[in-house]
Design a protein around this motif. Sequence first.
Motif, PDB file in Angstrom:
ATOM      1  N   THR B  14       0.858  -1.186   0.000  1.00 22.82           N
ATOM      2  CA  THR B  14       0.000   0.000   0.000  1.00 22.82           C
ATOM      3  C   THR B  14       0.897   1.240   0.000  1.00 22.82           C
ATOM      4  O   THR B  14       1.820   1.337   0.803  1.00 22.82           O
ATOM      5  N   SER B  16       0.404   5.422   0.005  1.00 23.17           N
ATOM      6  CA  SER B  16      -0.617   6.475   0.136  1.00 23.17           C
ATOM      7  C   SER B  16       0.002   7.856   0.000  1.00 23.17           C
ATOM      8  O   SER B  16       1.170   8.063   0.330  1.00 23.17           O
ATOM      9  N   PRO B  21      -4.917   6.133  -0.685  1.00 22.19           N
ATOM     10  CA  PRO B  21      -4.035   5.103  -1.246  1.00 22.19           C
ATOM     11  C   PRO B  21      -3.910   5.207  -2.771  1.00 22.19           C
ATOM     12  O   PRO B  21      -4.916   5.282  -3.480  1.00 22.19           O
ATOM     13  N   ASP B  24      -3.235  -0.001  -3.468  1.00 21.62           N
ATOM     14  CA  ASP B  24      -4.069  -0.463  -2.370  1.00 21.62           C
ATOM     15  C   ASP B  24      -3.919  -1.978  -2.191  1.00 21.62           C
ATOM     16  O   ASP B  24      -4.531  -2.755  -2.916  1.00 21.62           O
ATOM     17  N   ASN B  25      -3.065  -2.365  -1.242  1.00 17.76           N
ATOM     18  CA  ASN B  25      -2.910  -3.774  -0.902  1.00 17.76           C
ATOM     19  C   ASN B  25      -2.611  -4.642  -2.129  1.00 17.76           C
ATOM     20  O   ASN B  25      -3.236  -5.664  -2.356  1.00 17.76           O
TER      21      ASN B  25
END
Lengths: 253, 278
Positions: B14, B16, B21, B24-25
């Motif tokens: 992740t 940001s 973000p 995102d993951n």
Amino acid sequence: MLDFLKGPVQAVQDVFILGGKAIGNIVRRPFYWTDLFIQMDIIGVGSLPIVILTGFFSGAVMALQMSNALATYGAKEQTGMVVSITLVRELGPALTALMVAGRNASGMASELGSMRVTEQIDAMRALGTDPIQKLVTPRMLATAFTLPLLTVIADFVGIFGGYLVAISTLGITGPQFWTTAWQALDYSDIAQGLVKPFVFSFAISLIGCYYGLNTTGGTQGVGRATTQAVVVASVLIFVLTFFITKIFVGRVY
Amino acid sequence: MAERRPILEFENVTVSFAGAPALDNLSFLVREGDSRIILGAAGSGKSVLMKTALGLLKPDRGRVKVFGEDTSHLSETQWFAVRRKLGVLFQEGGLFDSLTIEENVAYPLENNRVNRPSSEEIFERTKEALEFVELGETLDKVPSELSGGMRRRVGIARAMVTNPTLTLYDSPTAGLDPITSYTIVALIAKERCVHNTTTMIATHRYQDGHFLANYTYNDKTHRIEPVNRDGGDAGTRFWVLRSGHFAFEGTQSELEETRDPYVRNFMKPRMKTYGKQE
């Protein structure tokens, strides 16, 4: 509640971190000698005409203004003293630094800012070069070397400007002017006049580089970074000159 | 068959900006010889992904492994050793405008502090890389004297001059006309085939991905030719990036058959170009 303070505090912290890294790089290889000499040429030699002009006219105007005030007390002959003390202690360092801030802090911010927005800084890092070592350290050292030298030149040219006014319009003789100008100066004045530009040099170069390296928002961002760099560096020069003067005045008297 | 070695791996990464973000993951693995086409609209996180892979951005969460090595704890100086094995073409080319084309392309070789080649070798390799992108005559020029497409080609020469294991191309055709874009993508295909480089290309143009998935450079005939489907081009996979996560992962045929409305919308105008619109 104190959110509005976060930005400025963060910026101050980042400038100190940038300064720490730039100073740390002085003893770390590789050292970019060519960049250092190029920057010394740009900052030192490049600023010479503007510094000479500013110094000359500030000395001349100081002689004109002060001779009037001194004449009230019948001490017009002391004009040389006032001009030399004012220039060496205060006006020489401050005006020279302001000129260099206007010329070079803006130059650094716009150059590094343009490199930032065109991804040249990222490319530099991706290709194995530390941008702080390559860009910030040479600019910081070049300013630290050249600003005191420029100040010495501005001081001398300023006193010379005062001398020309003194002999041409005030009726003061040359020996009278130079004797009072010379005798008025103490070693602490010289020290003060050299410590100030040395300290200012870090403010100018680090502020210029900081705003340049943190530029965002394309060409508009470069313009904004340039303006901010000049404004912040100029204000900082006035703040710093106050504190340095306070330290010296407190020590001497 | 022995498993090909991992080149780049993201584990729940992740990244940001101001709390929002950009990645995102995100998790993926790229192995040696793979080609990855990352499609995405502006602001979808393509450049952030590229910069995170290069260590120019630090992930807030997750791990980035380059050549199987976890990079979470690497300092900027340690990253330099990793980046020496990576080639990169930045979105704007990222050429140093105060240096000549020769100095630009030679830059990564000149700055190799561990194993700097001799000046003669640097010159030879620089010339060879520029001739590869058909710009051998521009050595003494500066970037501002070249067109946008030529600057991008110089960027490719600089990315490949170190013979990198993995080359990252960030929007190589952005802002270029179709003919120049074709030249650039053909050069990327040529570079991938000649040097057998693992390639990741971020682009907003489906045509670029389509070309790389379906065409290859023939070293014998020196021509770009269609891929022999029987031999397979299984290494080329597409990702569609949307708001920092993958909206699609798969092969070209899977991409063209997907029912995902976002991916289909993204594809529509591009498929029309190739006459495949339903």
